[in-house]
Design a protein around this motif. Structure first.
Motif, short mmCIF file in Angstrom:
data_model
loop_
_atom_site.label_atom_id
_atom_site.label_comp_id
_atom_site.label_asym_id
_atom_site.label_seq_id
_atom_site.Cartn_x
_atom_site.Cartn_y
_atom_site.Cartn_z
N PRO A 37 4.21 7.45 13.41
CA PRO A 37 4.81 6.44 14.12
C PRO A 37 4.66 5.48 13.59
CG PRO A 37 3.90 7.69 15.42
CD PRO A 37 3.62 8.57 13.90
N GLU A 38 4.96 4.18 13.41
CA GLU A 38 4.33 2.90 13.71
C GLU A 38 3.81 2.51 14.36
OE1 GLU A 38 7.72 0.86 10.06
OE2 GLU A 38 8.22 0.17 12.16
N THR A 39 3.05 1.81 14.16
CA THR A 39 2.20 1.35 14.92
C THR A 39 1.68 -0.37 14.67
OG1 THR A 39 0.04 1.40 13.11
CG2 THR A 39 0.60 3.43 14.52
N LYS A 40 0.78 -1.03 15.52
CA LYS A 40 1.19 -2.43 15.66
C LYS A 40 0.45 -2.95 13.72
CE LYS A 40 -1.85 -6.41 17.66
NZ LYS A 40 -2.73 -7.08 18.62
N TYR A 41 -0.28 -0.99 13.56
CA TYR A 41 -1.18 -1.84 12.10
C TYR A 41 -0.24 -1.16 10.36
CZ TYR A 41 -4.60 -3.70 15.28
OH TYR A 41 -5.44 -4.17 16.61
N VAL A 42 0.30 0.00 11.25
CA VAL A 42 0.77 1.02 10.40
C VAL A 42 2.58 0.41 10.18
CG1 VAL A 42 1.41 2.50 8.95
CG2 VAL A 42 -0.39 2.37 10.15
N LYS A 43 3.17 -0.49 9.31
CA LYS A 43 4.91 -0.54 9.31
C LYS A 43 4.92 0.20 8.36
CE LYS A 43 4.16 -3.26 13.37
NZ LYS A 43 5.12 -2.30 14.26
N PHE A 44 6.66 0.60 7.92
CA PHE A 44 6.54 1.24 6.44
C PHE A 44 7.93 0.03 6.28
CE2 PHE A 44 5.09 4.92 8.89
CZ PHE A 44 4.18 5.16 7.56
N ALA A 45 8.13 -0.31 4.72
CA ALA A 45 9.05 -0.96 4.45
C ALA A 45 10.13 -0.10 3.04
CB ALA A 45 8.43 -2.07 2.93
N LEU A 46 11.10 0.13 3.51
CA LEU A 46 12.56 0.73 2.94
C LEU A 46 12.46 -0.07 1.26
CD1 LEU A 46 14.96 2.51 3.11
CD2 LEU A 46 15.95 0.40 3.51
N PHE A 63 0.68 -1.74 0.06
CA PHE A 63 0.13 -0.17 0.09
C PHE A 63 0.90 1.13 0.30
CE2 PHE A 63 -2.22 3.58 2.58
CZ PHE A 63 -3.45 3.70 1.95
N HIS A 64 0.73 2.26 -0.92
CA HIS A 64 1.09 3.66 -0.71
C HIS A 64 0.52 4.66 0.01
CE1 HIS A 64 4.23 2.06 -4.11
NE2 HIS A 64 2.67 1.35 -4.22
N LEU A 65 1.03 4.39 1.26
CA LEU A 65 0.02 5.75 1.71
C LEU A 65 0.05 6.91 1.31
CD1 LEU A 65 -1.42 6.35 4.74
CD2 LEU A 65 0.67 6.40 5.57
N ASP A 66 1.59 7.62 1.07
CA ASP A 66 2.03 8.93 0.76
C ASP A 66 1.49 9.03 -1.15
OD1 ASP A 66 4.35 6.32 -0.12
OD2 ASP A 66 5.29 8.08 -1.22
N TYR A 67 1.13 8.45 -1.40
CA TYR A 67 0.76 8.22 -2.73
C TYR A 67 -0.47 8.96 -2.52
CZ TYR A 67 3.66 7.98 -5.60
OH TYR A 67 5.11 8.26 -6.22
N TYR A 68 -1.43 9.70 -1.02
CA TYR A 68 -3.09 9.82 -1.14
C TYR A 68 -2.38 11.09 -0.56
CZ TYR A 68 -5.60 5.04 -1.15
OH TYR A 68 -5.45 3.85 -2.18
N LYS A 69 -3.13 12.65 -1.22
CA LYS A 69 -3.63 13.84 -0.81
C LYS A 69 -3.87 13.79 0.49
CE LYS A 69 -4.01 15.85 -5.38
NZ LYS A 69 -5.23 16.24 -6.24
N ASN A 70 -4.60 12.92 1.44
CA ASN A 70 -5.20 12.93 2.67
C ASN A 70 -4.92 11.97 3.59
OD1 ASN A 70 -6.15 11.21 1.07
ND2 ASN A 70 -8.69 11.16 1.87
N HIS A 71 -3.30 11.71 3.32
CA HIS A 71 -2.77 10.19 3.85
C HIS A 71 -3.13 10.28 5.39
CE1 HIS A 71 1.12 13.48 4.75
NE2 HIS A 71 0.85 13.72 3.37
N GLU A 72 -2.57 11.71 5.64
CA GLU A 72 -2.61 11.46 7.66
C GLU A 72 -4.20 10.84 8.01
OE1 GLU A 72 -2.47 14.61 11.07
OE2 GLU A 72 -2.25 15.49 9.41
N TYR A 73 -5.81 11.76 7.51
CA TYR A 73 -6.70 11.01 7.48
C TYR A 73 -6.34 9.19 7.40
CZ TYR A 73 -11.42 8.87 6.10
OH TYR A 73 -12.65 8.90 6.67
N TRP A 74 -5.97 8.60 5.86
CA TRP A 74 -5.86 6.94 5.92
C TRP A 74 -4.65 6.77 6.89
CZ3 TRP A 74 -10.00 5.20 4.07
CH2 TRP A 74 -10.85 6.23 3.05
N TYR A 75 -3.22 7.23 7.56
CA TYR A 75 -3.08 7.08 8.04
C TYR A 75 -4.21 6.52 9.74
CZ TYR A 75 0.18 6.25 12.39
OH TYR A 75 1.21 6.01 13.31
N ASP A 76 -4.43 7.51 10.02
CA ASP A 76 -5.60 7.41 11.22
C ASP A 76 -6.83 6.14 10.85
OD1 ASP A 76 -4.29 8.89 12.37
OD2 ASP A 76 -5.82 10.68 11.97
N GLN A 77 -7.17 6.19 9.47
CA GLN A 77 -8.41 5.14 9.37
C GLN A 77 -7.76 3.45 9.26
OE1 GLN A 77 -11.98 5.62 9.03
NE2 GLN A 77 -11.33 7.44 9.66
#
Length: 240
Positions: A48-57, A8-22
């Motif tokens: 911040p990474e959470t139980k549900y959101v992780k970032f890949a390099l 999933f590409h979180l940073d490609y959403y204009k409202n990425h902060e909203y989708w991070y929370d969702q």
């Protein structure tokens, strides 16, 4: 059973902060891939990474004609995550001119990632033979082949190597995509959205569509409920 989105590409959403929370509210395990080490750094600084959101390099091969690959930056960030992606090769007409740069970067990424036993999310388009060769030569043990579009012969070699395949809603909408999904052993199947680059019901994917994505894939393979299957597969991959 929590749903899992392996690409999933979180940073490609204009409202990425909203989708991070969702994503966190929906409790959907989501691997957010990045297209360069610099983007990975920015994402982790912003969220911040959470139980549900992780970032890949990552270092997306489609970026190779625009952004030079920094080996030093990649190595510096590699210690900060068990996940590497989106990485790979793309020899389609638009990107084939940077073929050698792509191969050099991918060989380095695979070599360093294998040494540290990272899990890779791999892009391959019209470059399946080179992708397979490099993964094997560099000793990569844990990889997810994302949105595969190649032939079944190479797919079977990738399966023989122990790799998994992640599939999405857009693949369910094409004959070739459904054929590929149907030929993946169910114990090697994972789900991705590739949001926002996939569609569901002719609309751009959003994280609230993940259950529907699962249902579409389940209908292709003839399994009514696949959430436990996917959960167990991903758990098996992580523990391998």
């Amino acid at each position: 059973m929590h749903l899992i989105d392996t690409h999933f590409h979180l940073d490609y959403y204009k409202n990425h902060e909203y989708w991070y929370d969702q994503i966190n509210k929906l409790q959907q395990y989501t691997l957010c891939v990045t297209n360069s080490p610099e983007v990975f750094h920015s994402c982790r600084k912003l969220y911040p990474e959470t139980k549900y959101v992780k970032f890949a390099l990552g270092y997306n091969p489609q970026q190779s004609s625009k952004v030079d690959f920094s080996e030093n930056t990649f190595l510096h960030e590699l210690a900060n995550t068990p996940y590497v992606g989106e990485v790979g090769l793309d020899y389609s007409k638009k990107f084939v001119a940077s073929k050698q740069k792509q191969k050099d970067a991918f060989e380095f990424i695979c070599h360093q990632s294998a040494k540290q036993k990272k899990l890779l999310s791999v892009h391959t388009r019209m470059a399946e033979e080179d992708t397979l060769r490099i993964l094997l030569q560099q000793g990569v043990k844990k990889a997810i082949i994302h949105w595969y579009t190649g032939n079944l012969e190479i797919m079977n070699h990738l399966l023989d190597a122990g790799y998994y395949f992640s599939v999405n809603s857009s693949m369910c909408a094409t004959i070739n995509g459904r054929k590929i999904i149907s030929n993946i052993p169910i114990d090697r199947l994972l789900v991705e959205s590739d949001g926002p680059f996939s569609k569901i019901n002719s609309k751009k994917y959003s994280p609230t569509d993940l259950q529907q994505t699962y249902d579409l894939i389940g209908s292709v393979i003839g399994v009514r409920e696949i959430s436990k299957l996917i959960f167990d597969n991903f758990k098996c991959l992580l523990l391998s």
